[in-house]
Design a protein around this motif. Sequence first.
Motif, short mmCIF file in Angstrom:
data_model
loop_
_atom_site.label_atom_id
_atom_site.label_comp_id
_atom_site.label_asym_id
_atom_site.label_seq_id
_atom_site.Cartn_x
_atom_site.Cartn_y
_atom_site.Cartn_z
N GLU A 36 5.29 -1.86 1.99
CA GLU A 36 4.60 -1.70 0.70
C GLU A 36 4.83 -0.30 0.14
OE1 GLU A 36 2.00 -3.23 -1.65
OE2 GLU A 36 3.70 -4.49 -1.13
N ASP A 37 4.87 0.67 1.05
CA ASP A 37 5.11 2.05 0.63
C ASP A 37 6.46 2.13 -0.09
OD1 ASP A 37 2.79 2.74 1.78
OD2 ASP A 37 3.67 3.54 3.63
N THR A 38 7.43 1.42 0.47
CA THR A 38 8.75 1.41 -0.15
C THR A 38 8.65 0.88 -1.58
OG1 THR A 38 9.58 0.83 2.02
CG2 THR A 38 11.14 0.66 0.19
N ARG A 39 7.89 -0.23 -1.70
CA ARG A 39 7.74 -0.83 -3.03
C ARG A 39 7.08 0.17 -4.00
NH1 ARG A 39 3.89 -2.78 -6.01
NH2 ARG A 39 2.36 -2.49 -4.36
N ALA A 40 5.96 0.78 -3.51
CA ALA A 40 5.24 1.72 -4.38
C ALA A 40 6.15 2.89 -4.80
CB ALA A 40 4.00 2.25 -3.67
N VAL A 41 6.89 3.39 -3.82
CA VAL A 41 7.81 4.52 -4.11
C VAL A 41 8.84 4.09 -5.14
CG1 VAL A 41 9.64 5.97 -3.15
CG2 VAL A 41 7.49 5.72 -1.92
N LEU A 42 9.40 2.89 -4.91
CA LEU A 42 10.44 2.41 -5.84
C LEU A 42 9.86 2.21 -7.23
CD1 LEU A 42 12.38 -0.16 -3.63
CD2 LEU A 42 13.30 1.90 -4.67
N GLN A 43 8.66 1.63 -7.28
CA GLN A 43 8.05 1.38 -8.60
C GLN A 43 7.74 2.69 -9.31
OE1 GLN A 43 4.81 -1.41 -8.08
NE2 GLN A 43 6.09 -3.04 -8.96
N ARG A 44 7.24 3.66 -8.55
CA ARG A 44 6.93 4.97 -9.13
C ARG A 44 8.20 5.62 -9.65
NH1 ARG A 44 3.22 6.31 -5.41
NH2 ARG A 44 4.71 7.40 -4.10
N GLN A 45 9.22 5.51 -8.80
CA GLN A 45 10.50 6.12 -9.16
C GLN A 45 11.06 5.48 -10.44
OE1 GLN A 45 13.23 6.12 -5.84
NE2 GLN A 45 14.97 6.43 -7.20
#
Lengths: 64, 660
Positions: B391-400
Motif C-alpha cells: 500500500e505504501d508503494t501505491r501511496a508513494v506512486l499516487q503522491r508522486q
Amino acid sequence: MSGDRTVPQRILKLESPEIQRCLIDLFRFEFDNSERRVAYNDYYDAVITKHSQTWMSPERGLEV
Amino acid sequence: MKIARLAISNFRQYQSVNFDFTDYDSDFIIISGANGNGKTNFLNALSWCLYDNENFAVKDNQNLSLVSRDTISTASDSEEIVTKVGLDLTMANGTSARVTRIAKFKKNNNVATQISPSKLSVTVLQDASKGSSSEANPELWIEQNLPKRLEPYVLFDGERLENFFKRESAKTVQAAVLEIAQVDVLRNMNSHLEIAIEKLRKAAASQDSTFAIQDASKKVEDLNSMLGSLTKEESALSKQLGDLDRNYAGIEDAIVREKTHVLDIQREKNLSEQISALEVDLSEAWAQFAEWSAKNAPAIFARRALEASLGEIEKRHQRGELPPPIKESVLVGLLEHGVCVCGSDLHGNQERHDHIENLLDKNRSLGELGAILQGMESHLTGFMSRLEGSEDTRAVLQRQIGTSRKKHSELKVEYEALRKRISESASQGKSAPLEDLQKLMDGKDRANLRIGEVKSQIEIIKSQLKTAQTEQERLLSKSDKAQAQFKKLEFAKEALKQSQLMFKELSDEVRLEVQKQLDTQFKKMIWKQNYIERVEIDDDFIVSVWDKQGFEILSTLSAGERECLAFAFSLALNGISNYELPMVIDTPFGRMSSEPRPNVARSLAESTKPGEGHETRQVILLMTDTEYDTAVKEALASRKPKILNLQFDQGNSTVKLQGA
C-alpha cells in the motif's frame, strides 16, 4: 515668454547715457520678440546710429 | 500653472478617460496603477498634446499606432478614428486655457493609419466677462507659456532620471537656467550685437578704398569666414554628440530587452528540459502504478467481494433471516435423545423433529459454505497483509503522480507565457544592440576627437582675428572717410562690452542662486547627508557633487541619488523662475531602494508647498502600489494627496479610472 519687461538694474546704472539708452531699446526689442524670428538688422542699425551720434568714446574724448 | 483637467480619447490604452483635478482640495495627486495600466501613457498623452511627441515611449512602442487597440478592433474597415487629448490649464494669472491636439486615422486591414498631421488648438479664457478666444498661433502660445525646453523640468520619467546629469548636460543645464531666469534675452541681444558690429566693420571699411584698409579688411573677412565654418562644424559635432547620447538611451533599452530575451530563451530551454524530465517521471510512475494495479487488483477485488459477503451474512444473522449459529453436534444430540431444548418430545412430534432436521441440513450446508469462506478469508487475509505492505508503494506512486502533474501543469503555463513573449519579442525584429553600442561609442570617439581639434583651431583663429581687427580698427580710426561708420562701430563695441559684462554678472548670480537651492534641496532629499559636502554648478554650468573627503562623486551616485539630484534641480529652477510649473513624475521611486523613499517623498511634499514668494506647486505622481508603500504614504500625508487608481480592463484592453 511670461515675466515682465523690467530692464535689468545694471543697465540703468551704466555711466554712459547713450549706451544705457541703446541697451534699453535693444533689451526691450529682444524681450518683445523673444519667441519669434524677426529681422533685427535694420532695428539694431537704427538704434546704434541714433544713440552713437552724441556719444563720445572715452579714448576719443581724451583726443578731443 | 496647474493642470486642471486632462481628457484622453483613443490614445494608446486610453479609450476615453477624463482626469478632473479641480474637484480636489489638494494639489498633490497620486495616480496609482500596476505596470501596463497606463501611467506612462498619461505622461505621453501630455507630451503629445503639448509638443506632438512621445518622449516617454519605449523605443519599440514609438512605431505603434497612437490609437487604442480596442478602438481599432471595434471600428469597421475604412472607418475614421479620432485620437484626441484635451488639456485644461489654470494659469498663474488666473486665466485658463484649453490645449487640444487631434489626430485622425483610418482603419485598413486592422491597422490605423494617420491620414493627416495632428492639429493643435488653444483657447484662452481671460475671465467670464470677456469670454474665450482662440489663439491664432497655438504653437507660439505653447512656446510662450510652457516652452518645450522646459519639458524636462515638468514631465519626468523616474526610470530614466538617472541619466539627467550623466552625460554632456552642461549646455542643457545652462539653457534651462538662463531660459528660466530670462537671462537668455541678454544673450540673444549680445549675439545680435556681435553680428551688427561685423556689419558696421564692413560698412566702415567700404568707405575707404586705400590698399592698407582693404588688405586689413580682407584678412578680417577671411578669418571671420574660417571662424564661421569652424563654429558651424563645432555646432554640428555637438548636435551629433547630442543625438548619439539620445541614441545611447535607446540602445540601453535595447540591451535590456535583448538581455531579457536571452534570459527568456535560456529559461524556455530550462523549462522545456524540466517539463520533459517530469513527463518521463510521470510516465514511469504511471507504468509502475499500472504494474502494481495489475498485480494486486484481482486480490483487492476478491477481498472486497468476500468482505461484502461476510458483511451480508452478518446482517442477515442480525435480521433473523439466517438461523442462529448452533453447533451441528448439539442438533444431532437433540435428535438422538428425542427431546428438544424447549422440552418437546421429538419422537412423538414429527413436526418438531422435521424442524430440527431442517435446521441440521441448513447448518451443514452453511457450515460447508462458511468453511470455504473462512478458508478463502484466511488465505486472502494473509495475502492482504502482504498487500498492505505494498500500500505504501501505491501511496508513494499516487503522491508522486499528483505532485508531478501539478508541477507539470504549472511549468506548462509558465512555458506557454514565455514562448508567447519570446515570439512577440522575435517578431519585433532582430537587433544587435551590442554592435550598435560599439558603433555609437566609436562615433562618439571620432566626434570628440574632431571637436577637440576644431576647438583648438577656433582658439587660434580667434586670436589671429583679434590681431587683424585691431590693425583694421587702427587704420580706420585714422581714415577721415570712414570716421562716421567707425564711430558707430566703436559705439556698438562698447555697448556689447557692457552688455557682455552684465550677462556674465546676471548669469553668475542666477547660477549661484540655483546652485544654492540645488544644494539645499538635494541635501534634504539625500539619505547620506553626512557624506555629501556640497553641490556646485561651475562657470560652464557643469554640475558636480563633492563628498566630505573632497572627492567629486557625481559619477558614482546611485540611480536613486541621481533622481534626487534631478528633482532637486527642477525644484531649484522653479524657485528662481517666474513660472509656477506643475511637476508630473512617472515611477518616482521605481529605481530607489525602500530606505531613501520616505526622505525623497517628504522632501517633494515639503518643497512644493506654498512658501515665501511662491504658490503651491502642483505635483502629480504616477506610482505602482509597490512604490506607494506605507512609509511613502506617511511621508506624503502632510499634503493630503488625492488618490486615483488606473485599472486595466483586460476584456477590452482599455484603462478605467477609479477614485480610490
